[in-house]
Design a protein around this motif. Structure first.
Motif, PDB file in Angstrom:
ATOM      1  N   PRO A 238       0.812  -1.221   0.000  1.00 23.07           N
ATOM      2  CA  PRO A 238       0.000   0.000   0.000  1.00 23.07           C
ATOM      3  C   PRO A 238       0.849   1.277   0.000  1.00 23.07           C
ATOM      4  N   LEU A 239       2.005   1.229   0.648  1.00 25.82           N
ATOM      5  CA  LEU A 239       2.897   2.401   0.654  1.00 25.82           C
ATOM      6  C   LEU A 239       3.418   2.685  -0.743  1.00 25.82           C
ATOM      7  N   LEU A 240       3.831   1.645  -1.444  1.00 24.57           N
ATOM      8  CA  LEU A 240       4.360   1.819  -2.800  1.00 24.57           C
ATOM      9  C   LEU A 240       3.258   2.268  -3.764  1.00 24.57           C
ATOM     10  N   GLU A 241       2.046   1.750  -3.588  1.00 24.13           N
ATOM     11  CA  GLU A 241       0.927   2.200  -4.426  1.00 24.13           C
ATOM     12  C   GLU A 241       0.610   3.669  -4.158  1.00 24.13           C
ATOM     13  N   ARG A 242       0.632   4.066  -2.878  1.00 29.62           N
ATOM     14  CA  ARG A 242       0.382   5.467  -2.525  1.00 29.62           C
ATOM     15  C   ARG A 242       1.464   6.364  -3.112  1.00 29.62           C
ATOM     16  N   ALA A 243       2.725   5.911  -3.052  1.00 30.17           N
ATOM     17  CA  ALA A 243       3.825   6.693  -3.626  1.00 30.17           C
ATOM     18  C   ALA A 243       3.620   6.883  -5.121  1.00 30.17           C
ATOM     19  N   LEU A 244       3.222   5.836  -5.801  1.00 36.30           N
ATOM     20  CA  LEU A 244       2.985   5.925  -7.244  1.00 36.30           C
ATOM     21  C   LEU A 244       1.844   6.884  -7.554  1.00 36.30           C
ATOM     22  N   ASP A 245       0.764   6.804  -6.800  1.00 32.62           N
ATOM     23  CA  ASP A 245      -0.360   7.727  -7.002  1.00 32.62           C
ATOM     24  C   ASP A 245       0.059   9.175  -6.788  1.00 32.62           C
ATOM     25  N   ARG A 246       0.840   9.417  -5.740  1.00 35.93           N
ATOM     26  CA  ARG A 246       1.289  10.787  -5.457  1.00 35.93           C
ATOM     27  C   ARG A 246       2.261  11.285  -6.516  1.00 35.93           C
ATOM     28  N   GLN A 247       3.106  10.378  -6.986  1.00 36.51           N
ATOM     29  CA  GLN A 247       4.062  10.753  -8.026  1.00 36.51           C
ATOM     30  C   GLN A 247       3.315  11.143  -9.305  1.00 36.51           C
ATOM     31  N   ARG A 248       2.327  10.358  -9.655  1.00 40.55           N
ATOM     32  CA  ARG A 248       1.539  10.652 -10.862  1.00 40.55           C
ATOM     33  C   ARG A 248       0.789  11.971 -10.741  1.00 40.55           C
TER      34      ARG A 248
END
Length: 160
Positions: free
Chosen positions: A140-150
């Motif tokens: 979930p942390l990596l998915e959140r990071a990807l969403d924020r990066q996008r």
């Protein structure tokens, strides 16, 4: 004083203050910040994260700074430290640095200006948790990071 690098003479059309800040930093340290960053990235890419971390710590000592970073050091520096600790194999320390970076962002008067740093800190946190074998917690942390990066950067650009 060493002569300014060629890169300083190239105008940054997006943010001219960035060029001025680089020139000031180069005059103070005698090193081009972009060249130092490139050397660090090269060491990490070659699997020499421990050496890159040692250079980071040595540079802090030269400036009279503590080896231990805290919230007062700011999110960007803490995120960089987390990246270097990960590259050196210190996942637990990397996790602590990433958490401090996120705390620094939370304390910021203007967190909206730190969205990219927040994405990177969240990514480093996820990577550190994953490196410690806690995959269910890391995903979930990596998915959140990807969403924020996008949300802040063109999805075609690198997460680093």
């Amino acid at each position: 004083m060493p002569p300014p690098t060629l890169a300083v003479f190239t105008k940054n059309r997006v943010n001219p203050a960035y060029d001025a800040a680089r020139l000031i930093a180069e005059r103070r340290t005698g090193q081009d910040a972009l060249a130092a960053d490139a050397r660090t990235r090269l060491l990490v890419a070659r699997g020499r994260g421990g050496e890159a971390l040692e250079q980071f710590i040595a540079a802090r000592r030269v400036r009279g700074k503590s080896e231990q970073l805290g919230v007062e050091d700011g999110a960007v520096l803490l995120t960089r430290a987390a990246w270097l600790h990960l590259a050196a194999g210190n996942a637990k320390v990397a996790e602590q640095q990433a958490l401090l970076a996120l705390e620094a962002i939370g304390r910021s008067a203007h967190p909206e200006f730190l969205r990219h740093a927040e994405a990177q800190a969240t990514q480093r946190l996820g990577q550190a948790v994953l490196a410690q074998g806690r995959a269910a917690e890391a995903l979930p942390l990596l998915e959140r990071a990807l969403d924020r990066q996008r949300a802040v950067v063109d999805p075609a650009t690198s997460l680093d």
